[in-house]
Enzyme design. Structure first.
Site, PDB file in Angstrom:
ATOM      1  N   CYS A  40       7.895   1.536  12.013  1.00  0.00           N
ATOM      2  CA  CYS A  40       6.893   0.377  11.513  1.00  0.00           C
ATOM      3  C   CYS A  40       7.945  -1.059  11.270  1.00  0.00           C
ATOM      4  CB  CYS A  40       6.607   0.639  10.072  1.00  0.00           C
ATOM      5  SG  CYS A  40       6.430   2.530   9.916  1.00  0.00           S
ATOM      6  N   ARG A  48      -4.433  -6.025   5.142  1.00  0.00           N
ATOM      7  CA  ARG A  48      -3.456  -6.286   6.312  1.00  0.00           C
ATOM      8  C   ARG A  48      -4.211  -6.876   7.477  1.00  0.00           C
ATOM      9  NH1 ARG A  48       0.688  -1.714   7.668  1.00  0.00           N
ATOM     10  NH2 ARG A  48       1.736  -3.837   8.463  1.00  0.00           N
ATOM     11  N   ASP A  85       2.597  -6.010   2.830  1.00  0.00           N
ATOM     12  CA  ASP A  85       2.989  -4.851   3.843  1.00  0.00           C
ATOM     13  C   ASP A  85       3.570  -5.571   5.223  1.00  0.00           C
ATOM     14  OD1 ASP A  85       2.606  -2.065   2.566  1.00  0.00           O
ATOM     15  OD2 ASP A  85       0.673  -3.157   2.199  1.00  0.00           O
ATOM     16  N   HIS A 105      -0.252   7.522   9.733  1.00  0.00           N
ATOM     17  CA  HIS A 105      -0.376   7.140  11.230  1.00  0.00           C
ATOM     18  C   HIS A 105       0.019   8.215  12.064  1.00  0.00           C
ATOM     19  CE1 HIS A 105       0.111   2.592   9.922  1.00  0.00           C
ATOM     20  NE2 HIS A 105      -0.940   2.927  10.275  1.00  0.00           N
ATOM     21  N   ARG A 150      -6.968   4.423   9.413  1.00  0.00           N
ATOM     22  CA  ARG A 150      -6.711   3.260   9.922  1.00  0.00           C
ATOM     23  C   ARG A 150      -7.234   2.713  11.339  1.00  0.00           C
ATOM     24  NH1 ARG A 150      -2.475   0.815   6.778  1.00  0.00           N
ATOM     25  NH2 ARG A 150      -2.792   1.977   4.954  1.00  0.00           N
ATOM     26  N   LEU A 164       0.945  -1.118  -0.029  1.00  0.00           N
ATOM     27  CA  LEU A 164      -0.116   0.129   0.148  1.00  0.00           C
ATOM     28  C   LEU A 164       1.039   1.040   0.054  1.00  0.00           C
ATOM     29  CD1 LEU A 164      -2.667  -1.230   2.808  1.00  0.00           C
ATOM     30  CD2 LEU A 164      -2.868  -1.317   0.287  1.00  0.00           C
ATOM     31  N   GLU A 185       4.904  -3.313  13.173  1.00  0.00           N
ATOM     32  CA  GLU A 185       4.482  -2.535  14.386  1.00  0.00           C
ATOM     33  C   GLU A 185       3.005  -2.420  14.260  1.00  0.00           C
ATOM     34  OE1 GLU A 185       5.588   1.652  16.011  1.00  0.00           O
ATOM     35  OE2 GLU A 185       4.774   1.966  13.992  1.00  0.00           O
ATOM     36  N   ASP A 186       2.362  -2.750  13.058  1.00  0.00           N
ATOM     37  CA  ASP A 186       0.890  -2.658  13.169  1.00  0.00           C
ATOM     38  C   ASP A 186       0.036  -3.451  13.434  1.00  0.00           C
ATOM     39  OD1 ASP A 186       1.126   0.039  12.051  1.00  0.00           O
ATOM     40  OD2 ASP A 186       1.869  -0.842   9.868  1.00  0.00           O
TER      41      ASP A 186
END
Ligand code: CIR
Length: 266
Positions: free
Chosen positions: A257, A92, A67, A170, A139, A25, A72-73
């Protein structure tokens, strides 16, 4: 709460970039990432984390999730346990479940954001010594933040909802923690007043992409190529390591990230 919980860690988890990263993305297409160069940058990043004495667990690439290098996400690691996120990007969502068993092997207490309408990504979360700031973004929504607050209340965590600037991926795209009382931030974010009570170091004008750094034990890792912001961080007394980030930047990714940073508790 353990002292310096927000920047002293014994462990990090990373994931190797997948070849499918070329389909990752991005807000604006600035060209396809070069996988070999990204791998070289990634290796330098991991070596720098290890230089601080930490154990770094390197997970295999996940081709099904372009991704997935941006681990981290997928989770929030706290002193008392880990919370598995629910990414707001549909492509994701499945990455979070892929991370869960790895954290379960290290932590005694794993909780999961599970509401159908709850969305939250780790890139929107800044843990400090005293609170957890969560930026609403494209997000991360109010339901996700409320669920995080409910899940972590008995761990003594205080969650504060803030806002990610419009057009910014973010919350932490625009800020990072340098120590227990100091935050590096773009002025477009700090102007909102969300860091009242903290010392704020400004990212140099025109170098907004330097805001996403990480303080990891005694080092500050920052993307290479932002000399005025680097000099401001050095002048404040921190030890800086510059890491190439040109390829991750094409996918809106940065220093934070690329890892989950934590001190596991059985
Ligand atoms: C995405 O749009 O989800 C990825 N291309 C970039 C994620 C960056 N993650 C982060 O800032 N924590």
């Amino acid at each position: 709460m353990p002292q310096d919980r927000s920047f002293r860690f014994t462990h990090a988890i990373t994931r190797k970039p997948a070849g499918s990263i070329i389909r990752g993305l991005r807000a604006v297409d600035t060209g396809s990432p070069d996988l070999a160069l990204m791998q070289a940058h990634h290796a330098a990043y991991i070596a720098t984390l290890r230089e601080t004495g930490a154990t770094v667990i390197e997970l295999d690439a996940l081709e099904a999730y372009p991704d997935s290098v941006f681990v981290e996400d997928t989770a929030l690691c706290l002193p008392s346990g880990a919370v598995i996120m629910r990414p707001g990007a549909p492509s994701r969502l499945g990455e979070a479940a892929e991370m869960a068993p790895h954290l379960a092997a290290l932590y005694g207490d794993i909780r999961t954001i599970s509401g159908e309408a709850s969305f939250i990504e780790g890139g929107d979360i800044l843990m400090t010594e005293t609170e957890i700031l969560v930026g609403r973004s494209a997000r991360t929504n109010a339901a996700g933040i409320a669920e995080l607050a409910a899940l972590t209340a008995d761990w003594g965590e205080v969650v504060r909802e803030v806002h990610t600037p419009p057009g910014v991926l973010h919350f932490k795209t625009d800020c990072s923690l340098l120590d227990s009382e100091t935050i590096l931030s773009t002025t477009r974010l700090s102007a909102s007043g969300c860091f009242a009570g903290y010392r704020v170091i400004d990212v140099a004008e025109g170098e907004e992409a330097a805001a996403n750094t990480i303080r990891f034990n005694d080092l500050v890792l920052m993307p290479a190529g932002f000399p005025r912001t680097r000099d401001a961080i050095l002048a404040a007394g921190y030890t800086v390591r510059e890491i190439g980030n040109s390829e991750c930047a094409k996918l809106d990714g940065g220093m934070s990230c690329l890892s989950l940073r934590f001190t596991p508790r059985a």
